[in-house]
Design a protein around this motif. Structure first.
Motif, PDB file in Angstrom:
ATOM      1  N   ASP A  71       0.809  -1.223   0.000  1.00  0.00           N
ATOM      2  CA  ASP A  71       0.000   0.000   0.000  1.00  0.00           C
ATOM      3  C   ASP A  71       0.842   1.274   0.000  1.00  0.00           C
ATOM      4  O   ASP A  71       0.288   2.377  -0.081  1.00  0.00           O
ATOM      5  N   LEU A  72       2.158   1.149   0.112  1.00  0.00           N
ATOM      6  CA  LEU A  72       2.996   2.331   0.286  1.00  0.00           C
ATOM      7  C   LEU A  72       3.325   2.998  -1.045  1.00  0.00           C
ATOM      8  O   LEU A  72       3.470   2.349  -2.076  1.00  0.00           O
ATOM      9  N   VAL A  73       3.457   4.319  -0.991  1.00  0.00           N
ATOM     10  CA  VAL A  73       3.969   5.095  -2.110  1.00  0.00           C
ATOM     11  C   VAL A  73       5.381   5.574  -1.800  1.00  0.00           C
ATOM     12  O   VAL A  73       6.124   5.968  -2.693  1.00  0.00           O
ATOM     13  N   ALA A  74       5.766   5.529  -0.557  1.00  0.00           N
ATOM     14  CA  ALA A  74       7.053   6.061  -0.112  1.00  0.00           C
ATOM     15  C   ALA A  74       8.205   5.139  -0.487  1.00  0.00           C
ATOM     16  O   ALA A  74       8.025   3.969  -0.817  1.00  0.00           O
ATOM     17  N   ASP A  75       9.424   5.682  -0.411  1.00  0.00           N
ATOM     18  CA  ASP A  75      10.668   4.973  -0.734  1.00  0.00           C
ATOM     19  C   ASP A  75      11.253   4.425   0.566  1.00  0.00           C
ATOM     20  O   ASP A  75      11.876   5.155   1.336  1.00  0.00           O
ATOM     21  N   VAL A  76      11.039   3.134   0.822  1.00  0.00           N
ATOM     22  CA  VAL A  76      11.353   2.539   2.125  1.00  0.00           C
ATOM     23  C   VAL A  76      12.256   1.330   1.963  1.00  0.00           C
ATOM     24  O   VAL A  76      12.093   0.537   1.031  1.00  0.00           O
ATOM     25  N   SER A  77      13.228   1.166   2.880  1.00  0.00           N
ATOM     26  CA  SER A  77      14.030  -0.053   2.992  1.00  0.00           C
ATOM     27  C   SER A  77      13.785  -0.693   4.353  1.00  0.00           C
ATOM     28  O   SER A  77      13.575   0.006   5.344  1.00  0.00           O
ATOM     29  N   ILE A  78      13.829  -2.019   4.386  1.00  0.00           N
ATOM     30  CA  ILE A  78      13.638  -2.770   5.624  1.00  0.00           C
ATOM     31  C   ILE A  78      14.883  -3.603   5.890  1.00  0.00           C
ATOM     32  O   ILE A  78      15.402  -4.256   4.985  1.00  0.00           O
ATOM     33  N   VAL A  79      15.359  -3.589   7.119  1.00  0.00           N
ATOM     34  CA  VAL A  79      16.481  -4.421   7.543  1.00  0.00           C
ATOM     35  C   VAL A  79      16.014  -5.260   8.723  1.00  0.00           C
ATOM     36  O   VAL A  79      15.581  -4.710   9.734  1.00  0.00           O
ATOM     37  N   ASP A  80      16.082  -6.589   8.608  1.00  0.00           N
ATOM     38  CA  ASP A  80      15.633  -7.445   9.700  1.00  0.00           C
ATOM     39  C   ASP A  80      16.826  -7.948  10.506  1.00  0.00           C
ATOM     40  O   ASP A  80      17.988  -7.659  10.212  1.00  0.00           O
ATOM     41  N   ARG A  81      16.528  -8.732  11.551  1.00  0.00           N
ATOM     42  CA  ARG A  81      17.574  -9.169  12.476  1.00  0.00           C
ATOM     43  C   ARG A  81      18.586 -10.091  11.791  1.00  0.00           C
ATOM     44  O   ARG A  81      19.784 -10.016  12.055  1.00  0.00           O
ATOM     45  N   ASP A  82      18.120 -10.982  10.906  1.00  0.00           N
ATOM     46  CA  ASP A  82      19.047 -11.854  10.197  1.00  0.00           C
ATOM     47  C   ASP A  82      20.061 -11.050   9.394  1.00  0.00           C
ATOM     48  O   ASP A  82      21.256 -11.367   9.365  1.00  0.00           O
ATOM     49  N   SER A  83      19.594  -9.990   8.752  1.00  0.00           N
ATOM     50  CA  SER A  83      20.494  -9.138   7.974  1.00  0.00           C
ATOM     51  C   SER A  83      21.523  -8.458   8.866  1.00  0.00           C
ATOM     52  O   SER A  83      22.693  -8.333   8.511  1.00  0.00           O
ATOM     53  N   ILE A  84      21.080  -8.006  10.030  1.00  0.00           N
ATOM     54  CA  ILE A  84      21.993  -7.338  10.962  1.00  0.00           C
ATOM     55  C   ILE A  84      23.095  -8.289  11.397  1.00  0.00           C
ATOM     56  O   ILE A  84      24.281  -7.941  11.415  1.00  0.00           O
ATOM     57  N   GLU A  85      22.719  -9.531  11.748  1.00  0.00           N
ATOM     58  CA  GLU A  85      23.712 -10.487  12.222  1.00  0.00           C
ATOM     59  C   GLU A  85      24.682 -10.870  11.110  1.00  0.00           C
ATOM     60  O   GLU A  85      25.894 -10.973  11.335  1.00  0.00           O
ATOM     61  N   ARG A  86      24.177 -11.079   9.908  1.00  0.00           N
ATOM     62  CA  ARG A  86      25.053 -11.459   8.803  1.00  0.00           C
ATOM     63  C   ARG A  86      25.981 -10.327   8.386  1.00  0.00           C
ATOM     64  O   ARG A  86      27.059 -10.553   7.844  1.00  0.00           O
ATOM     65  N   SER A  87      25.545  -9.090   8.625  1.00  0.00           N
ATOM     66  CA  SER A  87      26.355  -7.951   8.185  1.00  0.00           C
ATOM     67  C   SER A  87      27.692  -7.885   8.898  1.00  0.00           C
ATOM     68  O   SER A  87      28.680  -7.414   8.336  1.00  0.00           O
ATOM     69  N   GLY A  88      27.741  -8.345  10.156  1.00  0.00           N
ATOM     70  CA  GLY A  88      28.978  -8.231  10.921  1.00  0.00           C
ATOM     71  C   GLY A  88      29.380  -6.803  11.196  1.00  0.00           C
ATOM     72  O   GLY A  88      30.511  -6.529  11.608  1.00  0.00           O
ATOM     73  N   ALA A  89      28.486  -5.845  10.976  1.00  0.00           N
ATOM     74  CA  ALA A  89      28.806  -4.426  11.126  1.00  0.00           C
ATOM     75  C   ALA A  89      29.143  -4.104  12.571  1.00  0.00           C
ATOM     76  O   ALA A  89      28.538  -4.632  13.508  1.00  0.00           O
ATOM     77  N   THR A  90      30.107  -3.216  12.763  1.00  0.00           N
ATOM     78  CA  THR A  90      30.505  -2.824  14.109  1.00  0.00           C
ATOM     79  C   THR A  90      29.621  -1.736  14.689  1.00  0.00           C
ATOM     80  O   THR A  90      29.602  -1.524  15.891  1.00  0.00           O
TER      81      THR A  90
END
Length: 629
Positions: A71-90
């Motif tokens: 239903d959205l018209v906006a420009d949105v990105s979603i990041v879930d917990r699996d992505s956070i863990e795999r990223s290894g970001a500090t």
């Protein structure tokens, strides 16, 4: 004004060529797309995430109410917990910088001052919320990204584009909503440990669950590292500048009955990082934060529901042994109403925000009261969102904002969107009342227009969004000649105009067992008065990733690239472009244990995000997580 998707004739900086050719092979240049100026409903996962979001997935960042992604018209990105863990970001900034439309600047390593630019807009132009609690600094403006603990985050929604008609002050470049975990039926504990080079250690632990009418979630984390020499220049201490980060969160829900629910959330964080203050001299950044929220959710009928929220946040920054203190407190009250009837959604909200800053000699308060109205319609392939808001500030009076967005499903696979909107940011208390302050400063104001086009079918997606966001009354620091006689070192003034203009391309496609995904931003953030490029923002940047599963291992590679930037508004001191290669692998080594390994900046690229400040170089990390299945 035209934006054209560049193909064969576009010149690309050398640092971006690996990314450019990868995106081209995925089909981004299959056709030339000409658009005039506004938005696409685009949800892009991090390059490491193999899961494509369901179009029925609920998103709140765009309208501040739960709505299906479709239903959205906006420009949105979603990041879930699996992505956070795999990223290894500090850090949170490192993670978000891998998303479309986001750039990062940082003065050294993790724990030091971090800025994020959404579509090239200043870091203070992004409104940030943690479980609905507004985070901000009334000294520097904008959230202190380095203090928000990534290890406690369950989900992130990034809205690109001004949203002042929904959120009020500050949402001139976008909105980032951060959510902690909500407990679900049963009991789900976890423990995660990790080690890396530079004596880096990471420990995370938590438990969540639900029983009867109660759900809960608790989390703790501790990160520390010896760091590296963040300022390898003459006149600065050549020692390592390490950091420690300790944080915790709690979330509790009580379902009073089928129609009423109470929720409470708390996140606290404490960051201690080192920085050089001269040859043989070291100081410490001591940064603490908290975000506290209480909510009453009520479903009065099948059509009508309300939310009443009281929130409190703090951003406290001090240094030692050099004495400096800045302490921001924000208190918020929100009464939101939603009425849904068939294809129609009507919203009305009353909101109050109270800001307080202590930064000697400043000890000041201000408040903003607001009324926000919204209308949404979704049927027959048409989506309409209309929002209007009036904010009344205790210091400078009233400010009106509005937005109109429209989306049309051309076919089941293709969708076009367009929107226009306005936004503003009130001057910080520091900009008005410090020794460099001017009490008569006016709010910074933005006018934005966007066009977008999106294709999605199965594992393939393609999107393009073109935007132009013009800011007037931009607050900048000027020389003493334009200030009062007592301000001999300069002052703040509404002297500048800026334009953030560009195109964001994103695509994903599966070839056999390999999932490809990437994005490319072509932008021109510039000062309209001088024509010069805005500091620390590149004209080209992007990411490209590939993932696959082989013999129980999830393997992935990612390329991050950026063109050259300037360290100053005068476009002197060039910061060179760079290309980084990151690798990761994960596997389940036993029923309840998952192993993760990651290498960032594989080639040990030497680059800078801020002049005279070093970046980490090659970074290795290995982690083990226990989570009973």
């Amino acid at each position: 004004m035209k934006f054209s998707t560049p193909c064969v004739r576009t010149q690309v900086l050398p640092s971006l060529r690996p990314l450019w050719f990868a995106l081209a092979s995925a089909g981004l240049c299959a056709a030339s797309l000409t658009v005039h100026a506004q938005n696409v409903s685009e949800t892009v996962q991090l390059a490491q995430n193999l899961r494509s979001p369901s179009m029925s997935e609920m998103v709140v960042a765009a309208t501040r109410t739960e709505q299906p992604l479709s239903d959205l018209v906006a420009d949105v990105s979603i990041v879930d917990r699996d992505s956070i863990e795999r990223s290894g970001a500090t850090g949170l900034g490192d993670l978000l910088a891998r998303l479309p439309g986001v750039e990062m600047s940082r003065n050294g390593g993790p724990g030091t001052t971090t800025s994020l630019f959404l579509r090239g807009a200043e870091t203070r132009f992004t409104a940030v919320y943690i479980d609905g609690v507004r985070m901000d600094s009334q000294s520097t403006g904008g959230a202190a990204w380095e203090t928000i603990p990534l290890g406690l985050i369950d989900r992130i929604e990034v809205l690109r584009g001004p949203a002042g008609a929904v959120y009020g002050s500050d949402a001139m470049g976008g909105v980032i909503q951060i959510f902690t975990k909500r407990g679900e039926k049963g009991v789900a504990p976890f423990v995660s440990v990790g080690v890396g080079n530079r004596a880096t250690t990471k420990l995370e632990a938590g438990v969540s669950g639900a029983s009867g009418t109660v759900d809960y979630s608790l989390g703790l984390m501790r990160d520390e590292s010896d760091g590296f020499n963040a300022r390898p220049v003459a006149g600065q201490n050549p020692d390592k500048d390490g950091y420690r980060n300790t944080a915790g969160n709690a979330r509790l829900g009580l379902q009073l009955n089928s129609a009423h629910r109470l929720e409470g959330s708390l996140m606290v964080g404490d960051t201690n990082s080192g920085y050089d203050s001269g040859l043989g001299k070291d100081d410490r950044n001591l940064h603490t934060m908290h975000a506290l929220g209480l909510n009453w959710l009520a479903q009065w009928s099948t059509a009508y529901k309300t939310r009443l929220s009281i929130t409190d946040s703090r951003d406290k920054y001090e240094t030692t042994p050099t004495v400096y203190l800045s302490d921001t407190r924000l208190r918020g009250y929100l009464f939101q109403n939603e009425w849904r009837q068939g294809a129609h959604l009507i919203t009305a909200a009353l909101e109050r925000r109270e800001d307080h800053l202590e930064n000697k000699p400043i000890d000041r308060d201000r408040s903003q009261n607001a009324l926000a109205l919204g209308y949404g319609f979704n049927a027959g392939g048409h989506t309409i969102h209309v929002n209007a808001r009036h904010d009344d500030d205790s210091e400078f009076g009233g400010k009106n904002t509005g937005s109109v967005a429209y989306g049309y499903a051309i076919t089941p696979q293709w969708r076009a969107t367009a929107s226009v909107g306005t936004a503003f940011r009130a001057p910080t208390l520091y900009q008005r009342f410090s020794q460099y302050g001017v009490a008569s400063l006016r709010p910074e104001s933005a006018r934005n227009a966007e066009l977008g086009l999106r294709y999605a079918q199965g594992d393939s997606s393609l999107s393009a969004v073109a935007y132009r966001n013009r800011v007037t009354n931009l607050i900048s620091f000027v020389g003493a000649s334009a200030c009062s006689p007592l301000q001999t070192q300069g002052c703040y003034a509404n002297t500048a105009r800026a334009e953030y203009k560009g195109v964001t391309l994103a695509a994903s496609h599966r070839i056999g067992t390999v999932q490809l995904h990437g994005s490319l931003d072509l932008q021109r953030p510039r000062d309209l008065d001088t024509g010069k490029q805005l500091a620390r923002r590149a004209k080209h940047h992007g990411t490209f990733g590939a993932d696959t599963v082989i013999a129980g291992w999830t393997l992935g590679a990612e390329v991050q690239a950026s063109g050259r930037r300037y360290d100053t508004v005068a476009n002197t001191n060039v910061l060179g472009g760079y290309t980084l290669i990151n690798l990761y692998a994960s596997t389940r080594i036993a029923r309840d244990y998952t192993l993760l390994a990651r290498v960032d900046n594989l080639t040990d690229k030497d680059y800078q995000l801020a002049r005279t400040y070093a970046t980490p170089g090659r970074t290795l990390f290995v982690g083990l997580k226990w989570a009973p299945q």
